[in-house]
Design a protein around this motif. Sequence first.
Motif, short mmCIF file in Angstrom:
data_model
loop_
_atom_site.label_atom_id
_atom_site.label_comp_id
_atom_site.label_asym_id
_atom_site.label_seq_id
_atom_site.Cartn_x
_atom_site.Cartn_y
_atom_site.Cartn_z
N LEU A 35 1.10 -1.43 -0.10
CA LEU A 35 -0.17 0.08 -0.02
C LEU A 35 0.72 1.29 -0.09
O LEU A 35 0.77 2.31 -0.61
CB LEU A 35 -1.04 0.36 1.36
CG LEU A 35 -1.91 -0.76 1.46
CD1 LEU A 35 -2.70 -1.16 2.38
CD2 LEU A 35 -3.33 0.04 0.09
N SER A 36 2.00 1.37 0.86
CA SER A 36 3.17 2.20 1.19
C SER A 36 3.50 2.52 -0.17
O SER A 36 3.54 3.64 -0.91
CB SER A 36 3.93 2.29 1.77
OG SER A 36 3.17 2.68 3.51
N LEU A 37 4.28 1.59 -1.20
CA LEU A 37 4.22 1.78 -2.40
C LEU A 37 3.56 2.22 -3.18
O LEU A 37 3.80 2.76 -4.44
CB LEU A 37 5.22 0.41 -2.97
CG LEU A 37 6.11 0.20 -1.87
CD1 LEU A 37 7.27 -1.62 -2.71
CD2 LEU A 37 7.51 0.92 -2.00
N LEU A 38 2.30 1.18 -3.21
CA LEU A 38 1.41 2.72 -4.35
C LEU A 38 1.22 3.35 -4.08
O LEU A 38 1.18 4.14 -5.40
CB LEU A 38 0.19 1.78 -4.03
CG LEU A 38 -1.40 1.56 -4.72
CD1 LEU A 38 -0.50 1.54 -6.33
CD2 LEU A 38 -2.27 0.89 -4.41
N GLU A 192 -7.58 11.58 -11.77
CA GLU A 192 -8.06 12.11 -10.62
C GLU A 192 -8.55 10.38 -9.99
O GLU A 192 -8.63 10.43 -8.92
CB GLU A 192 -9.81 12.16 -11.22
CG GLU A 192 -9.39 13.77 -11.46
CD GLU A 192 -10.12 14.66 -11.56
OE1 GLU A 192 -11.34 14.30 -12.58
OE2 GLU A 192 -10.31 15.14 -11.27
N LEU A 193 -9.24 9.76 -10.63
CA LEU A 193 -9.01 7.70 -10.22
C LEU A 193 -7.92 6.93 -9.56
O LEU A 193 -8.27 6.81 -8.29
CB LEU A 193 -8.73 6.41 -10.79
CG LEU A 193 -10.60 7.69 -12.51
CD1 LEU A 193 -10.71 6.04 -12.61
CD2 LEU A 193 -12.47 6.96 -10.92
N LEU A 194 -6.61 7.42 -9.89
CA LEU A 194 -5.31 7.31 -9.24
C LEU A 194 -5.09 8.10 -8.36
O LEU A 194 -4.82 8.03 -7.09
CB LEU A 194 -4.32 7.18 -10.58
CG LEU A 194 -3.91 5.96 -11.53
CD1 LEU A 194 -3.14 6.30 -12.39
CD2 LEU A 194 -4.43 5.04 -10.31
N ALA A 195 -5.42 9.01 -8.26
CA ALA A 195 -5.21 10.43 -7.21
C ALA A 195 -5.97 10.50 -6.00
O ALA A 195 -6.05 10.15 -5.00
CB ALA A 195 -4.99 11.92 -8.07
N ALA A 196 -6.73 9.51 -6.64
CA ALA A 196 -8.14 9.99 -4.91
C ALA A 196 -7.70 8.08 -3.56
O ALA A 196 -7.93 8.15 -3.15
CB ALA A 196 -9.72 9.52 -5.71
N MET A 197 -7.04 7.57 -4.76
CA MET A 197 -6.35 6.93 -3.39
C MET A 197 -5.28 6.76 -3.12
O MET A 197 -4.81 6.01 -2.06
CB MET A 197 -5.45 5.84 -4.86
CG MET A 197 -6.54 5.28 -5.65
SD MET A 197 -5.64 3.16 -6.25
CE MET A 197 -4.55 3.53 -7.65
N ALA A 198 -4.30 8.07 -2.98
CA ALA A 198 -3.11 8.36 -2.59
C ALA A 198 -3.43 8.12 -0.81
O ALA A 198 -2.99 7.91 -0.38
CB ALA A 198 -3.39 9.41 -3.18
N VAL A 199 -4.49 9.37 -0.40
CA VAL A 199 -4.22 9.87 1.27
C VAL A 199 -5.27 8.43 1.69
O VAL A 199 -4.70 8.06 2.67
CB VAL A 199 -5.43 10.85 1.44
CG1 VAL A 199 -5.79 11.21 2.47
CG2 VAL A 199 -4.64 12.12 0.64
N PRO A 200 -6.47 7.59 1.07
CA PRO A 200 -6.78 6.74 1.73
C PRO A 200 -5.77 5.83 1.95
O PRO A 200 -5.74 4.41 2.89
CB PRO A 200 -7.81 6.44 1.14
CG PRO A 200 -8.57 7.73 0.21
CD PRO A 200 -7.09 7.94 -0.30
N SER A 201 -4.62 5.31 0.61
CA SER A 201 -3.73 3.87 0.84
C SER A 201 -3.19 4.67 1.49
O SER A 201 -2.12 3.77 2.48
CB SER A 201 -2.88 3.75 -0.48
OG SER A 201 -2.70 5.11 -1.06
N MET A 202 -2.69 6.03 1.82
CA MET A 202 -1.47 6.04 3.34
C MET A 202 -2.14 5.77 3.99
O MET A 202 -1.47 5.38 5.19
CB MET A 202 -1.18 7.56 2.96
CG MET A 202 -0.21 8.21 1.93
SD MET A 202 0.11 9.58 1.35
CE MET A 202 1.03 10.51 0.13
#
Length: 306
Positions: A35-38, A192-202
Amino acid sequence: MTAVLEGFATIGVLILVGVLLAHLGVIDLPGQRALSLLAFYVASPALLITVLEDADIGAVLSSTLVASAAAVVVTATVYVLVARLVLHRDLAHTVVGSLCSAYVNAGNLGIPIAAYVLGDAALVAPVLLLQLLVLQPLALTVMDVAVAEQRLSVWRILSRPLRTPLTVGSVIGLVLAGTDVELPRAVHDPLELLAAMAVPSMLLAYGVYLRLGPRPGLNDAPELLLITALKLGVQPVVAWAVGRFVLGLDDTALLAVTVISALPTAQNVFVHATRYDRGVVLARDAVFLTTVLSVPVVTLAAALVA
């Protein structure tokens, strides 16, 4: 102050989801690292492009940038001196500790607080871009040198920021902002779809490590207390002092630099620590402790300066 509490509550819920997923065995430590690497290689660069493509470049050159930069430099310098001369930390650990001490959560907390508490989301732009374009690339370059198994060439060191996904994403976003070029929907929508994963995955990755890693607050307690004091005490005080006595900022700008400097350590510091496998526990504990304590600190700073 409602926006401040809502911002912290949102972060807390996602972290608790990560804790629950780890407790139930849905995500283990290898999954946490994935998740962190993603977030590091994919989601965060996409987020930077979509956030910065509409940025006001002129906002970066405002006088508030000077106050924020001074606070970062003073805070990080104090930590580096103590870490190297007193605690005898190695270079990679020192970089992580410096980020813990001076890298504020300008994204998931700074933007909503600037919008709803300070009244203008653009007030967080100078700090956000200072971190994305200067502090982060510099820190990652030093980390590359520190963890390299063999001596790196000068060209490889100097060109490293241009090969870091987060820096590349920042540069692309600024180029789009400066040229008013709009990406075609076929490119922008997937970003935008990829960007939406940034904060939740962190936040999920952080919650997983909070549950499966060593217990918080029991490792390197003196260093953790030093970082917390620097982050929540020294950094906002320096920002206020420089803004008030050196730059003569007006009330709104002075309130902005003080409150934003009092925000907790950003979760992406933990992502960077995980990426390089250095200071991971320290980063996790610093994010946890500064986030908990920053609620009264931010509230007090807003009340006093306002």
